[in-house]
Design a protein around this motif. Sequence first.
Motif, short mmCIF file in Angstrom:
data_model
loop_
_atom_site.label_atom_id
_atom_site.label_comp_id
_atom_site.label_asym_id
_atom_site.label_seq_id
_atom_site.Cartn_x
_atom_site.Cartn_y
_atom_site.Cartn_z
N HIS A 1 36.68 -59.46 -39.90
CA HIS A 1 37.46 -59.76 -38.69
C HIS A 1 38.74 -58.92 -38.63
O HIS A 1 39.36 -58.64 -39.66
CB HIS A 1 37.78 -61.24 -38.62
CG HIS A 1 36.57 -62.08 -38.31
ND1 HIS A 1 36.43 -63.37 -38.76
CD2 HIS A 1 35.43 -61.79 -37.61
CE1 HIS A 1 35.25 -63.85 -38.34
NE2 HIS A 1 34.64 -62.92 -37.66
N ASP B 1 29.09 -57.16 -42.50
CA ASP B 1 30.30 -57.14 -41.67
C ASP B 1 30.83 -55.73 -41.39
O ASP B 1 31.86 -55.58 -40.72
CB ASP B 1 31.41 -57.97 -42.32
CG ASP B 1 31.27 -59.46 -42.06
OD1 ASP B 1 30.22 -59.86 -41.53
OD2 ASP B 1 32.20 -60.22 -42.40
N TYR C 1 29.84 -53.52 -39.34
CA TYR C 1 29.85 -53.19 -37.92
C TYR C 1 31.16 -53.55 -37.24
O TYR C 1 31.54 -52.96 -36.22
CB TYR C 1 28.67 -53.87 -37.21
CG TYR C 1 28.88 -55.33 -36.91
CD1 TYR C 1 29.36 -55.74 -35.66
CD2 TYR C 1 28.65 -56.32 -37.86
CE1 TYR C 1 29.57 -57.08 -35.37
CE2 TYR C 1 28.86 -57.67 -37.58
CZ TYR C 1 29.32 -58.04 -36.34
OH TYR C 1 29.53 -59.36 -36.06
N MET C 2 31.87 -54.52 -37.78
CA MET C 2 33.12 -54.95 -37.16
C MET C 2 34.19 -53.87 -37.21
O MET C 2 35.11 -53.88 -36.39
CB MET C 2 33.62 -56.23 -37.82
CG MET C 2 32.72 -57.43 -37.63
SD MET C 2 33.49 -58.93 -38.30
CE MET C 2 32.08 -60.02 -38.38
N TYR C 3 34.11 -52.97 -38.16
CA TYR C 3 35.08 -51.87 -38.23
C TYR C 3 35.08 -51.05 -36.94
O TYR C 3 36.11 -50.52 -36.53
CB TYR C 3 34.75 -50.94 -39.40
CG TYR C 3 35.13 -51.42 -40.79
CD1 TYR C 3 35.85 -52.58 -41.00
CD2 TYR C 3 34.79 -50.65 -41.90
CE1 TYR C 3 36.20 -52.99 -42.27
CE2 TYR C 3 35.13 -51.05 -43.18
CZ TYR C 3 35.83 -52.22 -43.37
OH TYR C 3 36.19 -52.60 -44.64
N ASP D 1 33.26 -51.98 -33.87
CA ASP D 1 32.71 -52.73 -32.74
C ASP D 1 33.66 -52.62 -31.55
O ASP D 1 34.75 -53.21 -31.55
CB ASP D 1 32.50 -54.19 -33.13
CG ASP D 1 31.70 -54.97 -32.10
OD1 ASP D 1 31.71 -54.57 -30.91
OD2 ASP D 1 31.06 -55.97 -32.47
N ILE E 1 35.09 -55.85 -29.83
CA ILE E 1 36.22 -56.52 -30.46
C ILE E 1 37.52 -55.82 -30.08
O ILE E 1 38.53 -56.47 -29.75
CB ILE E 1 36.03 -56.54 -31.99
CG1 ILE E 1 34.80 -57.39 -32.35
CG2 ILE E 1 37.28 -57.09 -32.68
CD1 ILE E 1 34.43 -57.33 -33.81
N SER F 1 31.56 -65.74 -41.26
CA SER F 1 30.89 -64.54 -40.77
C SER F 1 29.67 -64.31 -41.64
O SER F 1 29.54 -64.90 -42.72
CB SER F 1 31.83 -63.32 -40.81
OG SER F 1 32.05 -62.92 -42.15
#
Length: 220
Positions: A68, A92, A94-96, A98, A101, A142
């Motif tokens: 996150h 996780d 992909y959150m870097y 995305d 977001i 997550s």
Amino acid sequence: MSGTSTNQEQPIVACITVGMLEENCYLYACPQTREAVIIDPGDEAPRILEAIKELQIIPKYIINTHGHFDHTGAIDEVSAVYPVPLAIHPADVYMYTDERISKRYNLKHPLVEREPDILLKEGDRFTIGVLTLEVVETPGHSRGGVCLISQPYCVFSGDTLFYRGIGRTDLEGGDYEQLIQSIRNKLYTLTEDLFVFPGHGEPSTIEEEKHENPFVTIEE
């Protein structure tokens, strides 16, 4: 910087609470070698870098308990000064980058430009001086949530377990039942006197949370 412990025989633990969501970035270091790990550098990189300088520690890794934005936002700035290996669970990563977001919270894109060097999995170990951090997979907040256990001292619980609370499960990848099982089966089975250093809020112990946390009770 708050919550700093620098006893010559105990690990060095510094908590820097950063950003609009008051996320806890931790510096965890060996008191003998001064080798350290940076856990969840989420924002306000200058404050994190200043704390590293003040403590005279030597970063060896940057580790994310999950992906996150409030836990990852300062990675690139910190990495520019300390280009050490970056570790996160593969679920996780992909959150870097995305874009959803970044747009939702009006953040830069990509949120983290560098790619991780280490993809975390259950049982991975990181050595910093005489200290060891072991990775425990604790999905629920997550998909790629992990906790970092350093026996016989503490556990860095990310957004899995808080002082008298638990992580949100209403975000993408969240799963309430999975989170409860992670806490019961992975954290409540640990040595009770371990300190719990969460991603938000004040510290606790495993023993306190097993008996006082209103969200996760001990199964008889």
